[in-house]
Structures are given as C-alpha cells and as structure tokens.
Design an enzyme around this catalytic site. Structure first.
Site, PDB file in Angstrom:
ATOM      1  N   LYS A  98      40.046  30.940  36.610  1.00 17.60           N
ATOM      2  CA  LYS A  98      38.906  30.675  35.733  1.00 17.60           C
ATOM      3  C   LYS A  98      39.348  30.295  34.316  1.00 17.60           C
ATOM      4  O   LYS A  98      38.730  29.430  33.691  1.00 17.60           O
ATOM      5  CB  LYS A  98      37.955  31.875  35.686  1.00 17.60           C
ATOM      6  CG  LYS A  98      38.465  33.098  34.966  1.00 17.60           C
ATOM      7  CD  LYS A  98      37.418  34.173  34.892  1.00 17.60           C
ATOM      8  CE  LYS A  98      37.926  35.403  34.152  1.00 17.60           C
ATOM      9  NZ  LYS A  98      38.273  35.127  32.758  1.00 17.60           N
ATOM     10  N   THR A  99      40.390  30.943  33.794  1.00 15.49           N
ATOM     11  CA  THR A  99      40.849  30.601  32.437  1.00 15.49           C
ATOM     12  C   THR A  99      41.372  29.172  32.395  1.00 15.49           C
ATOM     13  O   THR A  99      41.130  28.432  31.435  1.00 15.49           O
ATOM     14  CB  THR A  99      41.943  31.580  31.973  1.00 15.49           C
ATOM     15  OG1 THR A  99      41.437  32.922  32.046  1.00 15.49           O
ATOM     16  CG2 THR A  99      42.358  31.290  30.542  1.00 15.49           C
ATOM     17  N   ASP A 157      32.960  33.174  28.556  1.00 16.61           N
ATOM     18  CA  ASP A 157      33.821  33.755  29.580  1.00 16.61           C
ATOM     19  C   ASP A 157      33.350  35.176  29.901  1.00 16.61           C
ATOM     20  O   ASP A 157      32.727  35.840  29.065  1.00 16.61           O
ATOM     21  CB  ASP A 157      35.265  33.768  29.051  1.00 16.61           C
ATOM     22  CG  ASP A 157      36.272  34.123  30.120  1.00 16.61           C
ATOM     23  OD1 ASP A 157      35.947  34.020  31.322  1.00 16.61           O
ATOM     24  OD2 ASP A 157      37.401  34.513  29.757  1.00 16.61           O
ATOM     25  N   GLU A 158      33.661  35.659  31.108  1.00 20.73           N
ATOM     26  CA  GLU A 158      33.324  37.030  31.541  1.00 20.73           C
ATOM     27  C   GLU A 158      31.842  37.332  31.304  1.00 20.73           C
ATOM     28  O   GLU A 158      31.480  38.385  30.763  1.00 20.73           O
ATOM     29  CB  GLU A 158      34.202  38.052  30.802  1.00 20.73           C
ATOM     30  CG  GLU A 158      35.698  37.840  30.958  1.00 20.73           C
ATOM     31  CD  GLU A 158      36.228  38.232  32.339  1.00 20.73           C
ATOM     32  OE1 GLU A 158      35.408  38.550  33.218  1.00 20.73           O
ATOM     33  OE2 GLU A 158      37.454  38.200  32.527  1.00 20.73           O
ATOM     34  N   GLN A 196      32.796  41.599  39.723  1.00 16.51           N
ATOM     35  CA  GLN A 196      33.711  42.303  38.814  1.00 16.51           C
ATOM     36  C   GLN A 196      32.975  42.868  37.596  1.00 16.51           C
ATOM     37  O   GLN A 196      33.581  43.109  36.553  1.00 16.51           O
ATOM     38  CB  GLN A 196      34.830  41.362  38.363  1.00 16.51           C
ATOM     39  CG  GLN A 196      35.738  40.919  39.505  1.00 16.51           C
ATOM     40  CD  GLN A 196      36.943  40.148  39.013  1.00 16.51           C
ATOM     41  OE1 GLN A 196      37.894  40.704  38.460  1.00 16.51           O
ATOM     42  NE2 GLN A 196      36.914  38.841  39.213  1.00 16.51           N
ATOM     43  N   ARG A 246      43.774  43.376  42.221  1.00 16.35           N
ATOM     44  CA  ARG A 246      44.907  43.299  41.287  1.00 16.35           C
ATOM     45  C   ARG A 246      46.206  43.052  42.042  1.00 16.35           C
ATOM     46  O   ARG A 246      47.202  42.625  41.458  1.00 16.35           O
ATOM     47  CB  ARG A 246      45.074  44.608  40.486  1.00 16.35           C
ATOM     48  CG  ARG A 246      43.940  45.050  39.588  1.00 16.35           C
ATOM     49  CD  ARG A 246      43.411  43.963  38.710  1.00 16.35           C
ATOM     50  NE  ARG A 246      42.284  43.291  39.346  1.00 16.35           N
ATOM     51  CZ  ARG A 246      41.813  42.105  38.983  1.00 16.35           C
ATOM     52  NH1 ARG A 246      42.381  41.443  38.008  1.00 16.35           N
ATOM     53  NH2 ARG A 246      40.777  41.573  39.590  1.00 16.35           N
TER      54      ARG A 246
END
Length: 725
Positions: free
Chosen positions: A35-36, A219-220, A252, A617
């Site tokens: 995504k980044t 973002d997020e 998330q 993770r």
C-alpha cells in the site's frame, strides 16, 4: 517522470490505483500488499502525469515514522522543489500547522503549546485537589478521566449538564478546559477538535484550503476517529473538483479503544461521490499457509467487514506450529529452545524474530528465560525520547521561558534542581492561584510583591531567585540561535550540572540525551520543511511543538542497527512491521481474546482483527502457544485454548502437545521417576507441589517447586518424591 518507471514492477491492481484518472478512490489494501508503494507512486503520478500542482496534494497518515517514509520515497521520484511543496504529515501536525496560522480564528493564543499525556495527568491531579472533589478513585482514576476527556473531543460531543449524568466528570472536564485556556496549551485531541471547529465556523478559511488541496490522500483510513473523518469531509467539496483517495484495511482496524471507527470506511462510500473501490489482495510478505490461516480466521468477522482474500505466488511454506504448554514456564522454555535450536544454532539473525503478546505483563517469564540463557532481546515500547526525565525537564524550562503561564512546566521544574522550594511552598502558591484565579507564575509574583508573612524567608528567597532565573534566561537568550539557546538554558538552569555531577552510567546516558536534544535543534533549523514553518522569528515555539509531535528516538534507531536481538512487543505495537519468525504466546480465552471481549461482539471482532494482524506479521514461520494452566494474581487457573486457534484451517497447522515434546526432547521415560516441568511431587515437610524449574547440579538436580501450602522453594531432588495421585 516516465509512465513506465511509475508503473514498473506493479501488479495489475496496483497499476490501476497509481494510474487512475483523478477520482475518489477506496483502496482496500490487505496486509503486505504494497500500500505504501502505490500511495507514493500515486502522488508522483498526480504531479508528473496528471500535472497537478504539488501544492494541491495533501497526504495524511498516523505516525511520524510512516510520514517520513512516504516523504523519503516521494523524494526519490520527483524533484526536490516539488517534494517540498507537497504537504505530507500526520493528522496532528496538519492540525497544528493550520492552527498556528489561524490562531485568532481558532481562539488560541499566538504561542500556544501542546501538552502530552503526562502533562494531562498532572493537570487532572491538580484539578481534583483544587476542587476538593471527594470522588471514588477506583471509579474515577486519572486514566479513566483522561479517556473520557479524549472521547468527548474525538466524538465531538456537546458536553453539558443536559446530556450527561456524570456530574464529577462534567465538572472536571470544564475545569480542565478552563486551565488549558489560561495556560495557553492544548492536548493532542484538542488539536483536531479545534481544526474541526475552525473549518466549521470559518467558511472563508475552509474555502482557502478547499481551493488549495485538490488532491487528498489518507493512509491507514481504518484508524480515523469521528472528528478526523468530519475534518476530511468538511475539506471535501465536489464543486472544487476535490478528489480523495483513502487507503486502508478494515481487517486491520485495532484501535477502537482509542476512538478509531472502522465504520468510517463504509461512511466514505456513502458520503463521497462516485467512489471506485480497488482491492489489493496479492500479498508479498507471507507464505500460503500463513495467508490461508489469516483468511479463514478473519472470515468469522464477515458480518462487519468488506470482503477480500489475501493470496500469494509463493509456496505453501512451513506449517503453523501450535504448542500446547503445561503452564507459562513450559511455554517460555519451548520458545527459548525453539530459538536456540532453529535460529542460534543455524546462525540466523535474531533481529528477524519477534515474540508477540496481547498484554505487556506476559513478557516477564519470557524475559527471565532470555536472561538465563543469555539470549539478547529488546522490548519495544519503552519510554519515548521526549518523555525521559532529563528531556522533559529541559523542555519544561524552554516552555516556561516562552510562556510564563504554563502551569504544568512551572510545577515540574520549580524545584529541579533542588533549590529549597518544597511541597508546602508549592501548595501555598496553588492556594493563592485558586483564590485569585491566577496562574502559578502570577501567584508567585503576587507572593513576592506582597509578602506579608505568606512564606518564611528561606522559601521566599528561593522562590524569588527562581522567578528571577526564568526572567533572566528569557532575556539573556532572546537573540541566541535555537541550539545555543537550549544549551545555555540547560547549563544556566543547573540541569547540566545535575546530570553531570557523578559518573554513573545512568547519568552519562542522560547527558548524551541532552546532547541529542541540542542536535535535534540543529537539525530542526537546517532541515525543517519551509512550508511547515509558520513563524521564522520564533523557532523556539515551533521547535517545542514539533518535539512533542515528533517522538522518534534516534539513539534507539542507531542501536537497533548495530545489535542482534530477539524483539518482544505487544501485537498492537507490531502493526506495520514484518518478521521471518513470529511467536504469539498466551493464546487462551480471557487473554486473547481478552476477558472484556467475551460477552461483547464488537470487542470480540476487534480482538479477532488483532489476531489477524499478529498472524500476518509472519513471513516464513509462525508459532502459536497456549497453556493448560497459568497463574493470575497468585492463583493457578485452568485455561481454555483461544477460539482463534480453533478457527484456523487444519491443513495449515501442526499441533504439538507438551507431553510429546518432552518425550522427544528429553528422552524421559514417563514410567520412571524422572523429573520434568509441571510434574507433581511430594516433600515430607512442605507437602504437595509442582515443579517450575530444574537445574542440574553434579549428580543431583536443584528444583524450583511451587508448594500448595508454603509457596515457592528450591529443593534438591534427593529430598523429594514423585506424587502418586
């Protein structure tokens, strides 16, 4: 910038996000889906291909670390001047930036400052004492009061006696807001709250930024709270052809406890026009077994989520190990032995291994075993740089020099270093302040100018010297550059000598931290983005606020690169990180999921999302552990395995029972009288007990035993017998 370069090494869905014509976009980006990368290239695409002005771009995220990463990666794609004109930062830094410009309209003092959580606690304690509130401390703890204050601001609640029954909280909240106003300070949540009101009640100001920020990227987005969503919605105006791209993952969303609203993603689809949704489902981090387990787990939240399914081109990878431990001691032993046999013996870097847990208290027994076996480790989530004693004290001097009415800073440093001003004197100052509605600075000056036996000579002279010191420091350093100003204040205040007076390592560390603060001031002057600097003639005010907003510890970052250690942290702290080897311990009902979630579906859904975050993770290997028995508050309880374990697909996991593991690793014949962890034994004096630890000493063993009647004792093995149940 060439189109091919911006689309290079992207999958089809990523290319679609980057190269879409200007429109409102919801990018539902699964864990490890890049995504980044697409966010950064989308910014570059808008500038280079769509020919949008860099000044028209507002990119907002939640952490300074994320903002810095986006800035650094954008700078590699566009030239330096364009990069400087793009506004990239956190919600709080964006709010601060606008409020400093429009402080009058926001009804703030020109040099307002930001207080952190510790300052909030100090203020609340003072309010309770000033107001003589006889409240139930168990019901109205300081943390609970701060939580309610934050909720009021995050949810934009009109808090008055007509809509609230909790009168003590109402009174504390009003006095808290009043003292913040008198002191010229705001807390973190107040920053966003003030920004919202600035937009809401000042249409002309809102229009300025609607016309400027034509391209908004967030973002997020799943971490936004109500007031942050309202701010973005106010900025959005289809008449100005504003387009908003949000990137997030509802699976998330794990910060509901601090106000995050998972519903904001669905609200975006409803409130914003012609939104196109793009799913990023290809994962570049984990093996298929890990992703299949994560998908199956989170599918149990289907009633609350936007459906997507992670997949990868990599192989199945190793099965997920699930270890059924006898107790927490056995659990720790298994984790330690796994690390020794699968990482240390094979010379695999420990840095790429993490032990995750739901609650901080779970780390203790693991830590003890790490130390015993000389395995280096680091716990993430320690004291932040700006919250360390020596830094906090220095910043308080700086804040008081720039704003005499800052009561929190005044109270903190009035007797640091010790100058003969004790608690009795401070209480007298506070009583004067309460009586005349003064700040502590004003009350002190009242005492000095009208001393009629209010204070004895010694505290009176000490107070007078302190006031004179602050005034002198302000006047002396008024024309100093920021780094020299800070160094002078450290030394003239006596702080430098305080931490230099002995040679203990602790104090050397503190001196090094003071030096690092000076370095931070040098870097602030050299590298602060000109677009984010409001008042070039008052760098101190800007630096103080940015120091609170920025809390990265550069010393810790440097240390991380030069050491090889197992990392330990809560699952919340692990979000955004990835590791080849992941352990998640304590997978039991009442621990994970937490006890509070067992009878609340919304809480349970968030706990499951947290488990999903923990699982995703892992890149190559995942180990989950749970125990048959565990001690809580001195009592042994029987535990049930977490429901999350039962929700994992059988073909992706490998279960290991402690009995099988003991037989395999220690060659114990359980029909003979050998000793092992968790075994029930008998001692002729102390009675029945359970083995917690075993240490070999020559031909005998030294055994740590928890006895039913007398607690924990170390006993030699030749003095105990196997208990025949």
């Amino acid at each position: 910038m060439h189109i091919i370069k911006l689309l290079n090494n992207l999958n089809d869905k990523q290319k679609k996000v980057v190269s879409s014509i200007r429109k409102n976009l919801l990018v539902l980006a699964g864990a490890g889906s890049g995504k980044t990368l697409v966010l950064v290239r989308r910014i570059a695409w808008l500038i280079s291909i769509e020919h949008c002005s860099p000044k028209s771009i507002l990119a907002v995220t939640f952490t300074n670390k994320a903002a810095k990463e986006i800035k650094n990666r954008v700078s590699q794609l566009i030239d330096n001047k364009e990069q400087q004109d793009v506004w990239i930062g956190t919600f709080h830094s964006f709010a601060y930036y606008l409020l400093r410009i429009h402080y009058l309209e926001a009804k703030l003092p020109k040099n307002f400052q930001i207080i952190d959580n510790e300052d909030q606690k100090r203020l609340i304690k003072r309010i309770i004492k000033i107001m003589n509130l006889n409240i139930n401390e168990k019901k109205y703890s300081i943390n609970y009061i701060i939580k309610i204050i934050n909720q009021i601001k995050n949810n934009c609640i009109n808090y008055n006696k007509n809509n609230i029954m909790d009168i003590p909280i109402y009174e504390i909240y009003n006095e808290y807001q009043n003292l913040c106003k008198i002191n010229g300070v705001v807390d973190f949540n107040e920053l966003i709250f003030r920004l919202y009101k600035l937009f809401l009640y000042n249409e002309n100001i809102l229009k300025i930024y609607q016309k400027r920020f034509q391209n908004i990227l967030i973002d997020e987005f799943q971490d936004t709270n109500s007031i942050q969503y309202k701010c973005i919605y106010l900025l959005y105006n289809k008449n100005y052809k504003i387009k908003v791209t949000i990137v997030g993952d509802d699976d998330q969303s794990i910060y509901g406890w601090r106000g995050a609203k998972i519903e904001n993603i669905k609200l975006f689809l409803k409130d914003f026009h012609d939104v196109e949704t793009i799913l990023l489902e290809q994962n570049y981090r984990s093996t298929s077994n890990i992703l299949n387990a994560a998908n199956r787990l989170i599918s149990n939240n289907n009633s609350t989520r936007l459906e997507k399914k992670l997949w990868t081109n990599t192989n199945d990878g190793k099965l997920i190990s699930i270890y059924f431990a006898l107790n927490e001691f056995d659990e720790a032993e298994y984790v330690i032995n796994y690390i020794k046999n699968n990482l240390i013996k094979k010379n695999i870097q420990l840095n790429d291994c993490v032990i995750l847990y739901r609650n901080n208290f779970q780390s203790r027994i693991i830590e003890e075993n790490m130390l015993k076996h000389n395995i280096p480790y680091k716990i993430t989530g320690g004291v932040r740089f700006c919250e360390r004693q020596e830094i906090k004290n220095t910043l308080s001097y700086l804040r008081l020099i720039s704003n005499y009415n800052d009561d929190s800073s005044f109270e903190r440093i009035i007797n640091i270093p010790k100058r003969g001003i004790g608690i009795i004197t401070i209480n007298i100052i506070k009583s004067i302040a309460k009586k005349f509605n003064f700040t502590l600075w004003e009350a002190s000056n009242f005492i000095i100018n009208n001393n009629t036996n209010i204070l004895n000579n010694i505290p009176y002279n000490a107070l007078k010297k302190f006031i004179y010191l602050i005034i002198t420091l302000k006047e002396k350093t008024i024309n100093y550059s920021l780094p020299i100003k800070i160094e002078e204040i450290m030394k003239s205040s006596g702080l430098w000598s305080l931490y230099l007076k002995n040679n203990y390592e602790k104090n050397n560390t503190r001196i090094n931290n003071l030096k690092e603060l000076i370095n931070a001031a040098v870097q602030f002057i050299q590298f602060t983005n000109i677009n984010n600097s409001i008042n070039k003639n008052d760098n101190l005010i800007e630096f103080l606020s940015q120091t609170i907003l920025e809390y990265e510890d550069k010393n810790e970052q440097k240390k991380d690169k030069n050491n090889n250690f197992v990392q330990m942290m809560t699952i919340h702290a692990s979000k955004g990180l990835e590791f080849s080897q992941v352990f998640i311990i304590g997978m039991e009902e009442g621990i994970f999921p937490s006890k509070a979630s067992l009878n609340n579906n919304e809480y349970l859904y968030e706990e499951r999302r947290l488990a999903y975050v923990g699982i995703t993770r892992a890149k190559k290997k995942l180990v989950l552990t749970y125990a048959k028995q565990r001690y809580f508050y001195g009592k042994e309880i029987n535990s049930l395995p977490s429901r999350f374990i039962n929700e994992l697909p059988y073909n992706c996991i490998k279960k290991i029972n402690y009995l099988e593991y003991k037989k395999k690793t220690t060659n114990i014949n359980f029909n003979k009288k050998n000793f092992y962890l968790g075994q029930i034994i008998y001692h002729k004096i102390f009675g029945k007990g359970k083995i917690l630890k075993i240490e070999q000493i020559t031909i005998n063993k030294k055994i740590k035993i928890l006895f039913d009647n007398v607690g924990v004792k170390w006993i030699m093995s030749n003095y105990i017998k196997i208990y025949d149940q």
